[in-house]
Design a protein around this motif. Structure first.
Motif, PDB file in Angstrom:
ATOM      1  N   PRO A 214      12.526 -53.856  -3.763  1.00  0.00           N
ATOM      2  CA  PRO A 214      11.507 -54.335  -4.719  1.00  0.00           C
ATOM      3  C   PRO A 214      10.496 -53.238  -5.024  1.00  0.00           C
ATOM      4  O   PRO A 214      10.167 -52.409  -4.174  1.00  0.00           O
ATOM      5  N   TYR A 215       9.970 -53.285  -6.245  1.00  0.00           N
ATOM      6  CA  TYR A 215       9.105 -52.210  -6.698  1.00  0.00           C
ATOM      7  C   TYR A 215       7.786 -52.148  -5.936  1.00  0.00           C
ATOM      8  O   TYR A 215       7.214 -51.071  -5.757  1.00  0.00           O
ATOM      9  N   PHE A 216       7.278 -53.295  -5.492  1.00  0.00           N
ATOM     10  CA  PHE A 216       5.979 -53.241  -4.816  1.00  0.00           C
ATOM     11  C   PHE A 216       6.083 -52.549  -3.464  1.00  0.00           C
ATOM     12  O   PHE A 216       5.083 -52.089  -2.921  1.00  0.00           O
ATOM     13  N   PHE A 217       7.290 -52.431  -2.866  1.00  0.00           N
ATOM     14  CA  PHE A 217       7.452 -51.660  -1.642  1.00  0.00           C
ATOM     15  C   PHE A 217       7.173 -50.183  -1.889  1.00  0.00           C
ATOM     16  O   PHE A 217       6.777 -49.456  -0.979  1.00  0.00           O
ATOM     17  N   SER A 235       3.398 -52.880 -12.715  1.00  0.00           N
ATOM     18  CA  SER A 235       4.380 -53.803 -12.152  1.00  0.00           C
ATOM     19  C   SER A 235       4.204 -55.206 -12.712  1.00  0.00           C
ATOM     20  O   SER A 235       3.078 -55.675 -12.908  1.00  0.00           O
ATOM     21  N   ILE A 236       5.330 -55.875 -12.956  1.00  0.00           N
ATOM     22  CA  ILE A 236       5.331 -57.222 -13.523  1.00  0.00           C
ATOM     23  C   ILE A 236       6.285 -58.083 -12.702  1.00  0.00           C
ATOM     24  O   ILE A 236       7.444 -57.705 -12.483  1.00  0.00           O
ATOM     25  N   LEU A 237       5.820 -59.234 -12.245  1.00  0.00           N
ATOM     26  CA  LEU A 237       6.656 -60.214 -11.553  1.00  0.00           C
ATOM     27  C   LEU A 237       6.855 -61.422 -12.460  1.00  0.00           C
ATOM     28  O   LEU A 237       5.942 -61.805 -13.200  1.00  0.00           O
ATOM     29  N   GLN A 261      -0.795 -56.085  -8.200  1.00  0.00           N
ATOM     30  CA  GLN A 261      -1.399 -55.070  -7.349  1.00  0.00           C
ATOM     31  C   GLN A 261      -1.148 -55.393  -5.882  1.00  0.00           C
ATOM     32  O   GLN A 261      -1.325 -56.519  -5.438  1.00  0.00           O
ATOM     33  N   VAL A 262      -0.687 -54.392  -5.130  1.00  0.00           N
ATOM     34  CA  VAL A 262      -0.488 -54.586  -3.692  1.00  0.00           C
ATOM     35  C   VAL A 262      -1.593 -53.906  -2.884  1.00  0.00           C
ATOM     36  O   VAL A 262      -1.670 -54.070  -1.677  1.00  0.00           O
ATOM     37  N   ASP A 263      -2.434 -53.130  -3.528  1.00  0.00           N
ATOM     38  CA  ASP A 263      -3.529 -52.481  -2.837  1.00  0.00           C
ATOM     39  C   ASP A 263      -4.834 -52.772  -3.572  1.00  0.00           C
ATOM     40  O   ASP A 263      -4.845 -53.361  -4.643  1.00  0.00           O
ATOM     41  N   GLN A 264      -5.934 -52.358  -2.996  1.00  0.00           N
ATOM     42  CA  GLN A 264      -7.249 -52.640  -3.550  1.00  0.00           C
ATOM     43  C   GLN A 264      -7.581 -51.640  -4.653  1.00  0.00           C
ATOM     44  O   GLN A 264      -8.117 -50.562  -4.407  1.00  0.00           O
ATOM     45  N   THR A 265      -7.243 -51.988  -5.892  1.00  0.00           N
ATOM     46  CA  THR A 265      -7.520 -51.109  -7.019  1.00  0.00           C
ATOM     47  C   THR A 265      -8.608 -51.673  -7.924  1.00  0.00           C
ATOM     48  O   THR A 265      -8.981 -51.039  -8.901  1.00  0.00           O
TER      49      THR A 265
END
Length: 284
Positions: A214-217, A235-237, A261-265
């Motif tokens: 998966p792209y978020f990895f 990224s789009i889910l 977002q998987v991180d604090q942006t």
């Protein structure tokens, strides 16, 4: 070609002349058939906000047991070139583009398509919030694998490039995964992800071609290093489901999370959802 593939090409054939089909009296088609291929020539005209919309199409199509090809060229008057063709080039008030050109190889379990065509990853061919058929077509490669009641697709493609105000060339790419499950004869569900990544003279990223990661990895592993201010990964889910009430009538849902977002942006996610009903109406 499988539960999830059976309407795709028919839908493409329908969409190539969306406006013409809504104004059937204005179509002047010419057909020429051979044993392998078909040629179609059509013209179309209408007035929108006092500006004429003039179009012409030439379509070449061929099919055998395990492959087919489809080529469509379109010309329009200059006012509509960007909206219809995604092109800003015109000569003598005329703009043209080969907006569909692809070859597809397939059997009962696997299919491979290369070329330029719309991507149908939603449940409405004309108004999906996941992928819209009204978007400008782009060159891509898409692989589909069918196993039992499951279908998996891998997409990689190149969108139109852009230039900054300083004249720097920005490449734009897209990649995606989609997994569908035909739960029963009436119910199907699916999930997927897409990523649009851009950058200064950036090339295709092999990380986004891997079918199993998966792209978020990528962000978690720190493999999405960017060279600001030009590089960007969006990224789009998405998820969807459809339930057939009858053979030609169904209700469906679509949901999309844009720029996941998987991180604090400090960038907010955008959530979209849709509930739809579709049916086929018999021609009078």
């Amino acid at each position: 070609n499988g539960f999830f593939e059976k309407n795709r090409f028919n839908t493409l054939s329908y969409l190539i002349d969306q406006d013409s089909l809504r104004n059937k009296k204005l179509i002047k088609p010419f057909y020429q058939k051979t044993n392998f291929s078909l040629i179609r020539i059509s013209s179309f005209a209408k007035i929108y906000k006092s500006i004429p919309d003039l179009r012409g199409n030439i379509i070449f199509y061929g099919k055998s047991n395990n492959f087919h090809y489809f080529i469509e060229s379109t010309i329009v008057n200059e006012f509509y070139d960007q909206f219809i063709l995604g092109s800003n080039y015109a000569r003598s008030n005329i703009s043209g583009r080969i907006n569909n050109a692809f070859l597809k190889l397939y059997n009962s379990q696997i299919s491979f398509q290369i070329g330029r065509a719309p991507i149908f990853w939603g449940l409405s061919s004309s108004s999906s919030i996941i992928t819209s058929s009204y978007s400008i077509t782009y060159d891509h490669i898409i692989l589909q694998i069918n196993l039992a009641n499951f279908s998996f697709e891998l997409l990689t493609g190149q969108l139109g490039s852009e230039k900054t105000v300083d004249g720097l060339h920005i490449n734009r790419y897209i990649a995606g995964h989609r997994l569908c499950w035909n739960v029963s004869n009436g119910l199907s569900i699916g999930i997927g992800e897409q990523i649009i990544y851009t950058g200064l003279n950036r090339g295709i990223d092999l990380t986004y071609i891997n079918p199993f990661v998966p792209y978020f990895f990528t962000a978690l592993e720190g493999d999405d290093d960017r060279y600001e201010p030009y590089d960007n990964d969006n990224s789009i889910l998405f998820a969807f489901s459809e339930y057939k009430l009858k053979s030609n009538t169904s209700i469906y849902t679509e949901m999309i999370i844009d720029d996941y977002q998987v991180d604090q942006t400090n960038i907010e996610n955008s959530l979209g959802y849709k509930i739809g009903f579709k049916t086929k109406i018999k021609k009078l």
